[in-house]
Design a protein around this motif. Structure first.
Motif, PDB file in Angstrom:
ATOM      1  N   ALA B 431       0.831  -1.212   0.000  1.00 55.22           N
ATOM      2  CA  ALA B 431       0.000   0.000   0.000  1.00 55.22           C
ATOM      3  C   ALA B 431       0.865   1.261   0.000  1.00 55.22           C
ATOM      4  O   ALA B 431       0.623   2.208  -0.767  1.00 55.22           O
ATOM      5  N   ILE B 432       1.875   1.267   0.867  1.00 50.48           N
ATOM      6  CA  ILE B 432       2.724   2.470   0.977  1.00 50.48           C
ATOM      7  C   ILE B 432       3.500   2.711  -0.318  1.00 50.48           C
ATOM      8  O   ILE B 432       3.534   3.825  -0.850  1.00 50.48           O
ATOM      9  N   LEU B 433       4.111   1.635  -0.827  1.00 53.45           N
ATOM     10  CA  LEU B 433       4.881   1.788  -2.072  1.00 53.45           C
ATOM     11  C   LEU B 433       3.976   2.208  -3.230  1.00 53.45           C
ATOM     12  O   LEU B 433       4.363   3.006  -4.090  1.00 53.45           O
ATOM     13  N   LEU B 758       9.561  -0.657 -21.043  1.00 53.89           N
ATOM     14  CA  LEU B 758       8.264  -0.509 -20.374  1.00 53.89           C
ATOM     15  C   LEU B 758       7.705  -1.886 -20.000  1.00 53.89           C
ATOM     16  O   LEU B 758       7.156  -2.065 -18.903  1.00 53.89           O
ATOM     17  N   ALA B 759       7.875  -2.842 -20.893  1.00 52.18           N
ATOM     18  CA  ALA B 759       7.389  -4.196 -20.607  1.00 52.18           C
ATOM     19  C   ALA B 759       8.147  -4.790 -19.428  1.00 52.18           C
ATOM     20  O   ALA B 759       7.546  -5.395 -18.526  1.00 52.18           O
ATOM     21  N   ALA B 760       9.462  -4.614 -19.434  1.00 58.79           N
ATOM     22  CA  ALA B 760      10.273  -5.172 -18.336  1.00 58.79           C
ATOM     23  C   ALA B 760       9.863  -4.559 -17.009  1.00 58.79           C
ATOM     24  O   ALA B 760       9.730  -5.266 -15.996  1.00 58.79           O
ATOM     25  N   LEU B 761       9.641  -3.250 -17.024  1.00 56.83           N
ATOM     26  CA  LEU B 761       9.211  -2.573 -15.786  1.00 56.83           C
ATOM     27  C   LEU B 761       7.855  -3.128 -15.331  1.00 56.83           C
ATOM     28  O   LEU B 761       7.664  -3.451 -14.144  1.00 56.83           O
ATOM     29  N   GLY B 762       6.928  -3.245 -16.256  1.00 58.91           N
ATOM     30  CA  GLY B 762       5.589  -3.737 -15.915  1.00 58.91           C
ATOM     31  C   GLY B 762       5.639  -5.157 -15.377  1.00 58.91           C
ATOM     32  O   GLY B 762       4.961  -5.488 -14.398  1.00 58.91           O
ATOM     33  N   LEU B 763       6.453  -5.985 -16.002  1.00 63.37           N
ATOM     34  CA  LEU B 763       6.523  -7.387 -15.564  1.00 63.37           C
ATOM     35  C   LEU B 763       7.186  -7.501 -14.198  1.00 63.37           C
ATOM     36  O   LEU B 763       6.801  -8.352 -13.376  1.00 63.37           O
ATOM     37  N   ALA B 764       8.183  -6.662 -13.940  1.00 60.64           N
ATOM     38  CA  ALA B 764       8.832  -6.671 -12.616  1.00 60.64           C
ATOM     39  C   ALA B 764       7.815  -6.282 -11.539  1.00 60.64           C
ATOM     40  O   ALA B 764       7.748  -6.910 -10.471  1.00 60.64           O
ATOM     41  N   ILE B 765       7.033  -5.255 -11.827  1.00 62.51           N
ATOM     42  CA  ILE B 765       6.009  -4.827 -10.865  1.00 62.51           C
ATOM     43  C   ILE B 765       4.946  -5.920 -10.712  1.00 62.51           C
ATOM     44  O   ILE B 765       4.502  -6.237  -9.611  1.00 62.51           O
ATOM     45  N   ASN B 766       4.593  -6.541 -11.819  1.00 64.62           N
ATOM     46  CA  ASN B 766       3.612  -7.627 -11.776  1.00 64.62           C
ATOM     47  C   ASN B 766       4.139  -8.800 -10.951  1.00 64.62           C
ATOM     48  O   ASN B 766       3.371  -9.460 -10.229  1.00 64.62           O
ATOM     49  N   ALA B 767       5.452  -9.036 -11.055  1.00 64.36           N
ATOM     50  CA  ALA B 767       6.042 -10.129 -10.258  1.00 64.36           C
ATOM     51  C   ALA B 767       5.879  -9.838  -8.781  1.00 64.36           C
ATOM     52  O   ALA B 767       5.494 -10.729  -7.984  1.00 64.36           O
ATOM     53  N   LEU B 768       6.148  -8.595  -8.360  1.00 64.09           N
ATOM     54  CA  LEU B 768       6.015  -8.244  -6.939  1.00 64.09           C
ATOM     55  C   LEU B 768       4.564  -8.402  -6.482  1.00 64.09           C
ATOM     56  O   LEU B 768       4.295  -8.933  -5.397  1.00 64.09           O
ATOM     57  N   ILE B 769       3.641  -7.958  -7.307  1.00 64.67           N
ATOM     58  CA  ILE B 769       2.216  -8.033  -6.940  1.00 64.67           C
ATOM     59  C   ILE B 769       1.750  -9.499  -6.909  1.00 64.67           C
ATOM     60  O   ILE B 769       1.063  -9.921  -5.972  1.00 64.67           O
ATOM     61  N   SER B 770       2.156 -10.263  -7.918  1.00 65.51           N
ATOM     62  CA  SER B 770       1.697 -11.650  -8.005  1.00 65.51           C
ATOM     63  C   SER B 770       2.342 -12.539  -6.951  1.00 65.51           C
ATOM     64  O   SER B 770       1.738 -13.496  -6.479  1.00 65.51           O
ATOM     65  N   LEU B 771       3.582 -12.241  -6.613  1.00 65.67           N
ATOM     66  CA  LEU B 771       4.303 -13.135  -5.704  1.00 65.67           C
ATOM     67  C   LEU B 771       4.195 -12.709  -4.245  1.00 65.67           C
ATOM     68  O   LEU B 771       4.378 -13.538  -3.352  1.00 65.67           O
ATOM     69  N   ILE B 772       3.942 -11.432  -3.993  1.00 64.33           N
ATOM     70  CA  ILE B 772       3.926 -10.969  -2.594  1.00 64.33           C
ATOM     71  C   ILE B 772       2.564 -10.411  -2.211  1.00 64.33           C
ATOM     72  O   ILE B 772       1.934 -10.892  -1.250  1.00 64.33           O
ATOM     73  N   SER B 773       2.092  -9.433  -2.943  1.00 70.02           N
ATOM     74  CA  SER B 773       0.883  -8.716  -2.508  1.00 70.02           C
ATOM     75  C   SER B 773      -0.366  -9.591  -2.602  1.00 70.02           C
ATOM     76  O   SER B 773      -1.152  -9.665  -1.653  1.00 70.02           O
ATOM     77  N   LEU B 774      -0.554 -10.241  -3.773  1.00 70.38           N
ATOM     78  CA  LEU B 774      -1.786 -11.025  -3.948  1.00 70.38           C
ATOM     79  C   LEU B 774      -1.849 -12.228  -3.008  1.00 70.38           C
ATOM     80  O   LEU B 774      -2.896 -12.461  -2.370  1.00 70.38           O
ATOM     81  N   PRO B 775      -0.747 -12.996  -2.861  1.00 64.17           N
ATOM     82  CA  PRO B 775      -0.814 -14.092  -1.879  1.00 64.17           C
ATOM     83  C   PRO B 775      -1.136 -13.583  -0.470  1.00 64.17           C
ATOM     84  O   PRO B 775      -1.881 -14.220   0.271  1.00 64.17           O
ATOM     85  N   ALA B 776      -0.574 -12.424  -0.108  1.00 72.64           N
ATOM     86  CA  ALA B 776      -0.864 -11.863   1.217  1.00 72.64           C
ATOM     87  C   ALA B 776      -2.347 -11.519   1.339  1.00 72.64           C
ATOM     88  O   ALA B 776      -2.987 -11.782   2.358  1.00 72.64           O
ATOM     89  N   LEU B 777      -2.892 -10.966   0.272  1.00 68.50           N
ATOM     90  CA  LEU B 777      -4.316 -10.611   0.291  1.00 68.50           C
ATOM     91  C   LEU B 777      -5.177 -11.877   0.366  1.00 68.50           C
ATOM     92  O   LEU B 777      -6.162 -11.938   1.128  1.00 68.50           O
ATOM     93  N   LEU B 778      -4.784 -12.865  -0.415  1.00 66.56           N
ATOM     94  CA  LEU B 778      -5.536 -14.128  -0.395  1.00 66.56           C
ATOM     95  C   LEU B 778      -5.499 -14.755   0.998  1.00 66.56           C
ATOM     96  O   LEU B 778      -6.456 -15.384   1.439  1.00 66.56           O
ATOM     97  N   HIS B 779      -4.371 -14.545   1.665  1.00 66.77           N
ATOM     98  CA  HIS B 779      -4.240 -15.073   3.022  1.00 66.77           C
ATOM     99  C   HIS B 779      -5.344 -14.507   3.922  1.00 66.77           C
ATOM    100  O   HIS B 779      -5.991 -15.238   4.679  1.00 66.77           O
TER     101      HIS B 779
END
Lengths: 201, 806
Positions: B431-433, B758-779
């Motif tokens: 959220a902060i980031l 731009l794609a690399a940046l988007g995919l890196a951000i998507n990796a953080l969201i998919s691997l950290i944020s979304l699993p935490a939310l699902l938790h």
């Protein structure tokens, strides 16, 4: 001495010539040129000898007989006369005439002495007759067309060099100087020129 | 039967079928490959910008009209450098003869037609300026006459009237007058270092094949007349630039595709740890790519600037499915299940997730395919079809290949503990980031520089700028294809009066080369001649003045040019090869822009001014040129962008809703994708990575790609299965996608490079969201009591172990 007498005779004959109708303007032009050529001009850096000065007196007198003093001095200044006081105007005209004689006579003499020229027959003009001549100064690689404007009484009233009227040029010049420096400025400039010319002599 | 179970059952049935009939599956695949090869052989790379627009666009139709009337557009330009001026000229003359002999060349321009502009130059001055010149000369003549008049007293000591004409010259520096001045600047097209030879091709064709023929022919002529020692010849011009751009894209394409394949291979070796498993993962992917290229050949015939890279991009996107499927298969095998059972489970569960992910990504690309901008439309079409074909290849071939898998499964790595082991902290940090990043969003800007579409730093492009500088004008101005002198005059007048922003430098018609008031000007020139002829050569000590006198005397005796006396070199710039002597087929108006064509923000203004001027009462005069094409591209990109993004968003949402079968799940997946997109744009703004005409395509593409990880996570979460193996596969999938797109960052082409970034940046951000944020939310969304939710068997694995229910 011979030239002096020639000029004197020419001057004396002038009034007789004027009585003839119509005048032979081309012959007058040739006579004028001869009169100019009679004027002695000093060599560079040298003054005229006493004899030459004496001869020039006669030559100047002869030339005076060809030139219409009133036309040549009056016409250029008339449009600017309003700027002058009456006494200034007559003094200016007198000084201008004197200076003109001192400059124009020897210069013209030198010019015609060095030039090769051809005269064309006189043509009638508004004032009288025009005589055109084509002059070539080989030393200066200069060609010029001169028109001598004669009055009907056989006096020179204007001279055009390459189409530029001497009277008109003086008129324009006086106008410019008056505009820049006033009448006093014009008189001072003429006095300076006169002093320069007489000093040189 | 509901959709999802039917889907699972169908995929499982297909996998079992292809596994059992492996030989038949491979035979069918081989036949398809043979057909695809036929189609793929037709494919050609076409980097021409004009071909990116639909035929119905005015700019494209006008370009065709221009090609029909003008023949070839632009020049093949040879630039001779080195040596001295004399040697360059000598060689230039010889080379020009060689080039003019070529069948592919209509004519060669080496020298300016200076005779017209030298002798008749004064006729191109305004009458008032000629009168001023005469007045100044006359004033000076009178001054000199007075000075020589023996009866004149100079009381002023006046300075001679000036013969400075710089004020008049200054009035003829810019615009069409400048163009005219430039024509007599030098005999040859040259500067201190270079000499330019301009060869106009003979045929009316703008395809790449013809461009290659022209350049090959000119290179052949250079080989036949090689430059002497000390001289070099470089080629540029429209044709050379096209070829160089194509070569650059091909080089980029080869490098990026090879790099993407190599890195994907290395990653697969690391991820799967079995060469055979890597081969089984890559083989269907490469076959799917071959089918895609075959279909592209059959449907499109050409690859454009963007679709040229579809191989590298599909490699990155498609391998995701292989990683997910192979990982699941390996995990099931490691868990002790037999091959048939492992295949059934893999394709029923992970296959469904892969299908959903592929469909959501494909519909996002399919949204792009609606774009009229061919770079985007064809990219969207090929990406959508390619994803489908890759998935089909996996469904058809992976189970078949696995029939030949005699090796045992590699034991699974123990799942490491990661950030999501502190789900609350992970969400807070997210959220902060996110807030920090989004605060930078206003810094995002659109780069209007058209360099995104063609690399202006290529040597031929740089040299072309130099040639334009030497010429003093563009080799390829905008052309108005008028039918009559009246039309030409009307357009020129409209351009001169209707350009308040100053987008047009000047417009030139044949009329401008026929001086107005010729007889009146001739009379003034005769007067000037009279004055100057009285100046004796002996008076002029300065040789330059002497030459000037001679030139002026010649110029003042010239007769006014007429259409019949105009040199052919000039006339042919205003008409095509088929114009009769009378120009009956109409002549062109040459429009020279003041603004740089790279200035995308002002190109539409330029195009609008030109189009307004061309809209005559009787008809619309065709206006053709690169600027018009660029303006249409810009207009289309800006006009379509909201529709494409909206369309992609709607299609992805619908696909998620239908395929995930639960609005909350669809919203979760969509939320992850939208957050990825928003943060990507915000961080791009903060990092100074601007959007441009090419990389803007990544916005809908990222939307489709970013749901993939979320779909896999949510599918497993819904099924009450552990997420760790999925997260591992997601990391691998995103990494390989990143390798595919990221390979573009090494491209020389600036637009492609920025697309990769731009794609690399988007995919890196998507990796953080998919691997950290979304699993935490699902938790936190997981019910605490087994009685609250049928998913009480949810196992978030070691990551979520402390709080996991059941």
């Amino acid at each position: 001495m011979m030239i002096r007498y020639t000029c004197l005779i020419l001057a004396l004959l002038t009034p007789l010539t004027l009585q003839a109708e119509p005048i032979d303007a081309q012959a007058r032009a040739e006579a004028l040129i001869a009169a100019f050529k009679a004027v002695k001009a000093p060599h560079e850096g040298q003054a005229l000898s006493a004899a030459d000065l004496k001869a020039n007196e006669a030559a100047f007198l002869a030339l005076d007989g060809f030139l219409d003093r009133e036309a040549l001095t009056h016409a250029p200044i008339t449009p600017h006369a309003a700027h002058f006081k009456p006494e200034q105007l007559s003094a200016f005209k007198a000084l201008f005439w004197q200076t003109l004689r001192l400059v124009a006579y020897p210069n013209s003499g030198a010019f015609f002495a060095a030039a090769r020229y051809t005269l064309t027959p006189a043509k009638p003009s508004k004032e009288g007759f025009d005589v055109a001549l084509h002059a070539v100064l080989e030393a200066e690689d200069l060609e010029t067309d001169i028109t001598l404007h004669w009055s009907r009484d056989g006096r020179l009233v204007d001279v055009s060099f390459d189409g530029a009227s001497l009277v008109l040029d003086y008129r324009n010049q006086f106008g410019r100087v008056i505009k820049d420096k006033g009448v006093e400025g014009l008189i001072r400039a003429l006095e300076a020129k006169h002093a320069q010319v007489t000093g040189a002599k | 039967m509901p959709l999802i179970p039917r889907l699972e059952a169908g995929l499982a049935w297909l996998a079992r079928l292809t596994h059992r009939r492996a030989g038949l599956s491979l035979l069918i695949a081989a036949l398809l490959c043979a057909l695809a090869l036929l189609g793929a052989r037709r494919l050609r790379l076409d980097p021409d910008l004009a071909h990116l627009l639909p035929e119905r666009f005015e700019s494209v139709q006008d370009l065709h009209a221009l090609e029909a009337r003008a023949g070839a557009i632009g020049y093949a330009v040879a630039v001779i450098e080195g040596g001295n001026q004399a040697s360059r000229r000598r060689y230039g003359e010889a080379l020009a003869v060689e080039i003019e002999r070529l069948d592919s060349i209509r004519y060669v321009d080496l020298k300016r037609p200076v005779s017209l502009f030298e002798d008749a130059a004064l006729y191109f001055l305004e009458r008032a300026d000629l009168e001023t010149i005469y007045a100044r000369l006359k004033a000076r003549q009178r001054f000199e006459a007075r000075r020589h008049n023996p009866m004149y007293l100079d009381l002023e000591a006046a300075t001679p009237p000036s013969l400075d004409f710089s004020d008049i010259e200054a009035r003829y520096q810019g615009g069409e007058r400048g163009w005219l001045s430039q024509q007599r600047a030098a005999t040859y097209y040259e500067d201190a270092q270079r000499l330019v030879i301009m060869a106009r091709p003979a045929r009316r064709s703008t395809d790449m094949g013809f461009a290659a023929t022209v350049i090959e022919d000119v290179e052949g002529a250079i080989a036949a007349a090689p430059p002497p020692e000390g001289l070099t010849v470089a080629l540029t011009g429209r044709y050379k630039k096209k070829l160089d751009q194509k070569a650059q894209i091909q080089a980029d394409l080869g490098l990026a595709s090879s790099l993407a394949l190599l890195l994907s291979l290395l990653y697969l070796l690391f991820h799967l740890r079995r060469p055979r498993a890597v081969a089984f993962t890559l083989a269907p992917l490469l076959i799917g790519l071959l089918w895609t290229f075959g279909l592209a050949g059959a449907l499109l015939g050409t690859l454009n600037l963007l679709t040229g890279f579809i191989g590298a991009i599909l490699l990155g996107l498609g391998v995701d499915h292989g990683i997910h499927l192979m990982s699941r298969f390996e995990a099931e095998r490691a868990a002790g299940r037999g091959r048939d059972e492992a295949i059934t489970i893999t394709f029923a569960s992970t296959g469904r997730a892969a299908l959903i992910a592929a469909v959501t990504t494909a519909v996002a690309f399919a949204g792009l395919s609606l774009s009229e901008f061919r770079a985007f439309g064809e990219f969207g079409l090929l990406a959508a079809l390619g994803l489908g074909l890759v998935l089909l290849a996996y469904a058809l071939l992976l189970p078949a290949f696995l029939a030949f898998d005699r090796g045992g499964a590699v034991p699974q790595r123990p799942a490491p503990r990661r950030a999501a082991s502190r789900p609350r902290a992970a969400l807070w940090i997210t959220a902060i980031l996110s807030l920090l990043a989004l605060s930078q969003a206003p810094h995002l800007r659109f780069d209007y520089d058209f360099e995104a579409l063609s690399d202006g730093r290529l040597p031929a492009f740089l040299l072309d700028h130099e040639v334009n500088r030497i010429l003093g004008y563009s080799q390829t101005p905008i052309l108005a294809l008028t039918d009559s002198p009246e039309e030409a005059r009307a357009i020129t007048a409209a351009l001169r009066n209707g350009d308040p922003g100053g987008a047009i430098d000047f417009a030139l018609t044949i009329d401008d080369l026929i001086p107005k008031d010729g007889p009146q000007k001739q009379a003034i020139l005769r007067q000037i001649h009279g004055v100057v002829s009285r100046v004796k050569p002996s008076w002029l000590e300065d040789p330059d003045l002497l030459e000037a006198r001679t030139r002026i005397l010649r110029m003042t005796q010239a007769t006014p040019p007429t259409i019949d006396t105009l040199p052919r070199e000039i006339l042919r710039q205003f008409e095509g090869p088929d114009a009769g002597a009378s120009g009956a087929s109409g002549r062109f108006v040459l429009i020279f822009p003041k603004i740089a064509l790279s200035d995308g923000a002002r190109v539409p203004e330029l195009a609008a001014v030109a189009r307004r001027a061309a809209a005559l009462d009787a008809r619309r005069v065709p206006i053709a040129g690169e600027a018009m094409i660029l303006a249409d591209i810009l207009d289309m990109v800006i006009r379509e962008a909201p529709w494409i993004l909206g369309g992609a968003l709607s299609l992805v949402s619908l696909a998620l809703l239908v395929l995930l079968g639960h609005p909350r799940d669809a919203l979760l997946a969509l939320g992850a994708a939208l957050l990825t997109l928003a943060l990507t744009l915000a961080v791009a703004g903060a990092a100074g990575l601007a959007l441009n005409y090419l990389n803007i395509v990544m916005i809908p593409a990222l939307l489709g790609i970013s749901v993939d990880g979320a779909v896999h996570l949510i599918t497993r979460w819904r099924a009450g299965e552990g997420l760790e193996e999925t997260r591992h596969a997601i990391a691998g999938a995103i990494l390989t996608t990143l390798l595919g797109f990221g390979a573009l960052t090494i491209a020389d082409h600036p637009g492609l490079r920025s697309t990769g970034a731009l794609a690399a940046l988007g995919l890196a951000i998507n990796a953080l969201i998919s691997l950290i944020s979304l699993p935490a939310l699902l938790h936190f969304m997981t019910p605490r009591s087994p009685h609250d939710d049928p998913l009480h068997m949810l196992d978030l694995g070691p990551v979520d172990a402390p709080d996991a229910p059941g």
